[in-house]
Write an enzyme that holds these catalytic residues in place. Structure first.
Site: not given
Length: 437
Positions: A190, A324, A359
């Site tokens: 992403a 993340d 993403a």
């Protein structure tokens, strides 16, 4: 039903109540586009001030009767002494005793790789947005956090580094992680392909300088031109060189490790799969004791067998759980942006609107721990090591955080018997207070 916690003062008086966080919520940052109704529900506790101060003349207290997870193992029916902002070895005579039987006490979580949360972005948000994202993750047990960027133009990244470095100087974050632009277009995930570039050491140095000594980590595809020289540069400046978003071969990865790389950015994701004739970077990263491997344990990024492979081959002392996380963590489904790219979050999974690539995540570290213990069946001690001790060591902060040893910061998470979060203490102040107002 949650166990009851009782607070018994030195005068023998006691108050009791269900183990629950204090009610309240923060408003979403301006411009966030997630599900606001979900956000109001998710923000179920009010965070402490960004720079908490201990109340004057506060009594020390003892958390007693819990399963206390220490570096040497779990102490059943254990006790932990909190004296101001620190963990103490012994309880003074005026200490209160708080009964937390049937609960777990673990160190505060340390997240090496986090892009935002609560509807706020570390990549593009204002200072207040970034602080809101930090507070969101503190509600879920992350007492120490590294703010991660995504690929952008060099001037924009340098400007962002200046903003984040001020927050690092204030103690709000533990440093800056630059994820991109020095990554492979073949494994960009992403990230905007138009903004990718080779890891020229001069460009890497520009970001280090812009971070004013607060650069913690740089992720790069070390097989690209300038990659090995950039790894050496980072090592010389005390910045973690992380191999990720890479299309490297096994041999190229070994060269990067020998040059000074010490972290695998979200192992298995955004790199070639493990092959029997071309083992690629995964084999090299798992086998080398100098490498700590990041894992995103959200049930989306990794099959449980892959997680088990990493723990069995690298060992618990070489795994760091990361989130993340992007803006939607702790906020809800909806439309977001990650850098210049549009992201849609559906059922808690973030994907690019164009192309569908994953993403980031909507993970919080309390969920990562619960999944590790209840789904992946990891020993609690191994999960805690991956969430706290290992990332603290990587950041050079293990003398202050990452375990419940006396003398360290009073950063801890209180969990019930089902591994649901009930309390978060950061530097001696309750971010999530399990004992009521």
């Amino acid at each position: 039903m949650a166990p009851t916690l009782s607070d018994t003062g030195s005068d023998g008086s006691a108050s009791s109540g269900a183990a629950r966080p204090v009610a309240g919520s923060d408003s979403a940052p301006k411009g966030a586009r997630g599900d606001s109704e979900h956000a109001a529900t998710a923000a179920w506790a009010r965070p402490a001030p960004t720079h908490p101060q201990s109340p004057p003349n506060a009594h020390p207290y003892v958390l007693e009767g819990a399963h206390v997870v220490l570096p040497t193992g779990t102490v059943r029916n254990g006790r932990l002494v909190i004296d101001g902002t620190r963990i103490a070895a012994d309880a003074p005579e005026n200490a209160h005793t708080i009964d937390v039987r049937d609960h777990w006490v673990v160190p505060g979580f340390v997240d090496l790789h986090n892009h935002g949360g609560g509807g706020a972005s570390f990549t593009s948000g204002t200072v207040e947005d970034v602080l809101h994202g930090i507070r969101t993750h503190r509600l879920h047990g992350t007492t120490t956090l590294v703010a991660s960027t995504v690929t952008g133009d060099m001037d924009g990244l340098a400007h962002r580094a200046g903003l984040l470095s001020e927050l690092a100087e204030q103690g709000d974050i533990a440093g800056i992680h630059f994820e991109g632009p020095f990554i492979s277009p073949c494994r960009k995930g992403a990230h905007s392909e138009e903004l990718l570039r080779d890891p020229d050491p001069a460009d890497v140095r520009k970001l280090i300088d812009a971070a004013r000594g607060r650069a913690a980590m740089v992720t790069l595809a070390t097989e690209l031109p300038g990659g090995l020289d950039s790894v050496r540069l980072l090592a010389e400046h005390g910045v973690i060189a992380a191999i990720g978003h890479t299309d490297a071969t096994y041999e190229q990865t070994v060269q990067a490790i020998d040059a000074g790389a010490t972290v695998a950015t979200h192992l298995f994701n955004a790199m070639p799969p493990l092959g029997h004739r071309e083992p690629g970077p995964i084999a090299a990263l798992l086998e080398d004791e100098r490498i700590t491997v990041e894992l995103i344990n959200d049930g989306t990024h990794l099959h449980p067998a892959s997680l088990q492979l990493a723990f069995r081959h690298a060992g618990a002392d070489r795994v760091a759980f990361i989130t993340d996380a992007m803006d939607a963590a702790g906020f809800g489904d909806g439309l977001y942006t990650l850098g210049p790219l549009a992201v849609e979050v559906v059922d808690g999974v973030a994907r690019l609107v164009e192309g569908g690539s994953i993403a980031g995540s909507t993970l919080t570290q309390d969920r990562a721990l619960k999944r590790a213990v209840t789904v992946d069946r990891l020993p609690v001690e191994d999960a805690v090591t991956a969430l706290s001790a290992n990332p603290a060591r990587l950041l050079g902060l293990y003398d202050r955080i990452g375990s419940l040893d006396p003398g360290k910061d009073a950063d801890l998470v209180l969990l019930d018997a089902d591994f649901e979060l009930r309390g978060v203490l950061r530097k001696g102040e309750w971010v999530v207070n399990p004992f009521g107002d």
